[in-house]
Design a protein around this motif. Structure first.
Motif, short mmCIF file in Angstrom:
data_model
loop_
_atom_site.label_atom_id
_atom_site.label_comp_id
_atom_site.label_asym_id
_atom_site.label_seq_id
_atom_site.Cartn_x
_atom_site.Cartn_y
_atom_site.Cartn_z
N ALA A 1 0.76 -1.42 -0.23
CA ALA A 1 0.11 0.12 0.05
C ALA A 1 0.86 1.24 -0.11
O ALA A 1 0.40 2.20 -0.34
N ALA A 2 2.02 1.25 0.76
CA ALA A 2 2.93 2.44 0.79
C ALA A 2 3.43 2.82 -0.51
O ALA A 2 3.83 4.00 -0.85
N THR A 3 3.46 1.81 -1.63
CA THR A 3 3.88 1.93 -2.81
C THR A 3 2.79 2.42 -3.97
O THR A 3 3.03 2.75 -5.20
N ALA B 1 -4.62 -4.79 -1.84
CA ALA B 1 -5.13 -6.06 -1.57
C ALA B 1 -4.93 -6.90 -3.02
O ALA B 1 -4.76 -8.03 -2.92
N GLU B 2 -5.53 -6.04 -4.07
CA GLU B 2 -5.65 -6.69 -5.36
C GLU B 2 -4.27 -7.20 -5.94
O GLU B 2 -3.85 -8.42 -6.18
N LEU C 1 -9.03 7.84 0.19
CA LEU C 1 -7.62 7.73 -0.38
C LEU C 1 -7.02 6.12 0.39
O LEU C 1 -6.54 5.59 -0.12
N THR C 2 -7.51 6.19 1.75
CA THR C 2 -6.83 4.98 2.48
C THR C 2 -7.56 3.78 2.00
O THR C 2 -6.72 2.70 1.70
N THR C 3 -8.82 3.89 1.94
CA THR C 3 -9.71 2.72 1.26
C THR C 3 -9.01 2.20 -0.21
O THR C 3 -8.85 0.83 -0.39
N VAL C 4 -8.69 3.09 -1.06
CA VAL C 4 -8.41 2.87 -2.27
C VAL C 4 -7.24 2.28 -2.38
O VAL C 4 -7.03 1.18 -3.08
N LYS C 5 -6.18 2.91 -1.74
CA LYS C 5 -5.06 2.42 -1.46
C LYS C 5 -4.79 0.84 -0.81
O LYS C 5 -4.23 0.15 -1.47
#
Length: 637
Positions: free
Chosen positions: A244-246, A392-393, A383-387
């Motif tokens: 997620a950080a990337t 996850a995908e 933003l957090t949710t989309v990241k």
């Protein structure tokens, strides 16, 4: 006694105990009560069988509870076969205790009436919506657990009957003011004491060491000189959080998500309603006619709340004038909801509505309109949710790739790490108890210390450590558990022998000095002759202070001094290996006249009740015919 038990079953204590029944059902249904099996029972109690199905259900329930309560700590404990064996035995003993309780309940003829059973089910929060019993939810929850209403009623009746026994004991136990005052008096008592400590280290010079002593100690305590099994490891770790950080997300992505998921950011309209219920599961012309007559009264100006209090079969809401508080769509019976949402404004009253519960008249009392949060207000949240969603995908794809690469090239993790964009981490030798934090998950340790895995010399499968967190490991080097030779630990063995023998000499000396005191000498004279320091402490309390806890405990175990015996003396071994002589020269009591608060009396009564119930179970178990045939744990447990 039986009357007391039956009365107690209706009180607050019963309701509290019933919570444990509800929790048991919510966690695992009623399978442990209803399950039958043709397999050999794990135990028989006075001829009644405890089946393996019952044991397995109880075992899994207790294991899940421990895992939830203690997390990774229980995971570490569960890797210890001795611990888990004791754990399994404790579960079986609880089932035996429960069976003994049921047998006593049957013997005492304790029963629960249909009315009490019905009221109990209706009051269970698990079966309520907005504080009101909901039959749809009741049926759905039972079906989720695979049982019919009559089965659950039988189960609950048995549990409530058994609870009457507990409640009866708790309700019949009491604490008196004089008991509490006596207890307080003992707790507040102080004592003047003297003590002398014989240091084991002072006797070390008198210990004679020879090779035979060392050999005997080594042979008797080889478990103290074992080097634990160790492994050195390479591993590759993959987490969705790192991915997620990337992840890069544009404003367009956020706007698109907001528009596609507006339902998440809006509050549905809520309606507060009251109702009058005339109960009837089937169509009933007579009851319907009565409901129509009530509706006519309301149209003519009758007070809805007063009519609900007088006529509604829903006693819970009737007490509040029929108020059901706020409801949302999808919660109530479909016909009820349709009628409630058809009302236009506060104060409007519906026609008579038929549901599976009976005939309702509904009044709308308040409307809370829905609302939608603006995009700017939820942008950071999106933003957090989309990241997280994108991570996850990607995590799923990379996890599959990690598994493929580590399997294809089984003698190295380098290619697998490069394929998923991470690095191989190397960890020097460690044992089970000294594993680094990132490798302490039970599944990881079980793999790393598996004989088959070590001998294979290949990469592991992908191991799930936590949701969206996996590792692949491989063992670089393995050192099995070994017992060190005496020559390697000779200094350690000699130190242990000296400590043991020194403690024995200190104890023997203390016993000899005690004999002198018991023969008539004073402790001060005996201590002086032995060149011991005699400590004198006045007004020592039962709790707290800077005195060794073993010495304090022993001082309060000794009898009070008397005229013919001005001091009572005893010898004890201290946890340090030292020995001590302890004397009590004076006991000071504090008079207690204040009446204890009611809550303290109740707490003391509860403690006595718990002790009494434990004693009852112990007595039942002592005279029962019990056989235990618990099979060995399966390898995957």
């Amino acid at each position: 006694m039986l009357e007391k038990i039956r009365e107690g079953s209706q009180g607050m204590i019963a309701k509290v105990i019933l919570g444990f029944v509800i929790l048991t059902f919510a966690l695992a249904g009623v399978g442990s009560y209803l399950g039958n099996s043709s397999e050999v029972p794990v135990a028989t109690v006075n001829g009644d069988e405890i089946t393996k199905v019952q044991f397995d259900t109880a075992y899994q329930n207790e294991r899940a509870r421990m895992q939830q309560q203690f997390g990774e700590m229980f995971g570490m404990l569960s890797a210890d076969s001795n611990y888990m064996s004791n754990f399994r035995n404790s579960v079986l003993e609880k089932l035996i205790d429960e069976q003994l309780q049921r047998q006593l309940v049957t013997e005492l003829d304790l029963m629960v009436s249909d009315d009490v059973l019905r009221d109990t089910i209706r009051s269970m929060p698990e079966f309520q919506v907005d504080g009101v019993f909901n039959n749809d939810r009741y049926i759905a929850l039972l079906r989720q657990n695979g049982y019919e209403p009559n089965q659950f009623r039988d189960y609950l009746r048995a549990q409530m009957s058994a609870n009457q026994l507990v409640v009866g004991l708790a309700g019949s136990e009491f604490a008196t003011i004089s008991e509490m005052q006596l207890l307080s008096k003992l707790q507040m008592q102080s004592r003047d004491i003297q003590y002398a400590v014989l240091k084991a280290a002072d006797f070390a010079a008198a210990v004679e060491i020879n090779d035979q002593l060392l050999q005997d100690y080594y042979q008797s305590n080889t478990n103290q000189f074992v080097s634990p099994e160790t492994v050195s490891v390479d591993y590759v770790q993959l987490t969705a959080a790192d991915i997620a950080a990337t992840v890069e997300v544009t404003d367009a992505d956020l706007q698109a998500y907001y528009e596609a998921n507006q339902a998440r950011y809006q509050t549905e309209e809520r309606r507060r309603v009251s109702h009058i219920l005339l109960e009837s599961a089937e169509d009933n012309a007579e009851i319907e006619a009565k409901a129509e007559a009530l509706a006519a009264q309301l149209q003519q100006g009758a007070d809805f709340a007063e009519l609900a209090k007088k006529e509604s079969a829903d006693t819970f809401s009737a007490e509040k004038g029929g108020d059901l508080d706020f409801i949302e769509k999808g919660v109530m019976d479909a016909e009820f909801e349709k009628a409630a949402y058809a009302l236009a404004k506060a104060g409007d009253i519906s026609p008579v509505v038929k549901t599976e519960f009976g005939y309702h008249i509904i009044q709308l009392t308040e409307v809370q309109p829905g609302s939608v949060k603006a995009f700017a207000d939820v942008k950071d949240q999106i933003l957090t949710t989309v990241k997280d969603d994108k991570a996850a995908e990607k995590f799923i794809d990379l996890q599959q790739l990690l598994g493929e690469k580590s399997f294809e090239i089984a003698d190295s993790l380098q290619e697998a790490a490069e394929a998923v964009g991470t690095k191989v981490v190397s960890v020097p030798a460690f044992s089970r108890s000294t594993a680094p934090a990132e490798l302490t998950a039970p599944k990881v340790l079980e793999t790393l210390f598996s004989d088959d895995f070590i001998s294979a010399g290949v990469n592991s499968d992908v191991i799930e450590v936590a949701p969206q967190h996996v590792v692949v490991v491989r063992v670089n080097a393995h050192q099995p558990e070994t017992t060190k030779k005496l020559e390697e630990v000779k200094d350690q063995v000699q130190a242990a022998v000296v400590a043991t023998k020194s403690s024995e000499l200190a104890k023997a000396k203390a016993e000899a000095l005690l004999a002198e005191v018991q023969a008539g000498k004073s402790l001060s004279d005996v201590a002086a002759a032995a060149e011991l320091t005699l400590e004198t402490k006045a007004a020592v309390t039962r709790f707290g202070g800077d005195i060794d806890s073993d010495i304090r405990t022993k001082a309060f175990e000794l009898a009070k001094p008397a005229a013919e015996q001005p001091a009572t003396v005893a010898m004890l071994n201290l946890a340090s290996g030292d020995a001590a002589l302890v004397a009590v020269t004076k006991v000071t009591d504090t008079e207690v006249t204040d009446k204890p608060p009611v809550d303290q009396l109740q707490q003391f009564a509860d403690q006595k009740a718990q002790s009494s119930f434990g004693a009852l179970l112990a007595a039942l178990k002592a005279k029962a015919e019990i056989t235990r045939s618990l099979p060995e744990a399966a390898a995957d447990e």
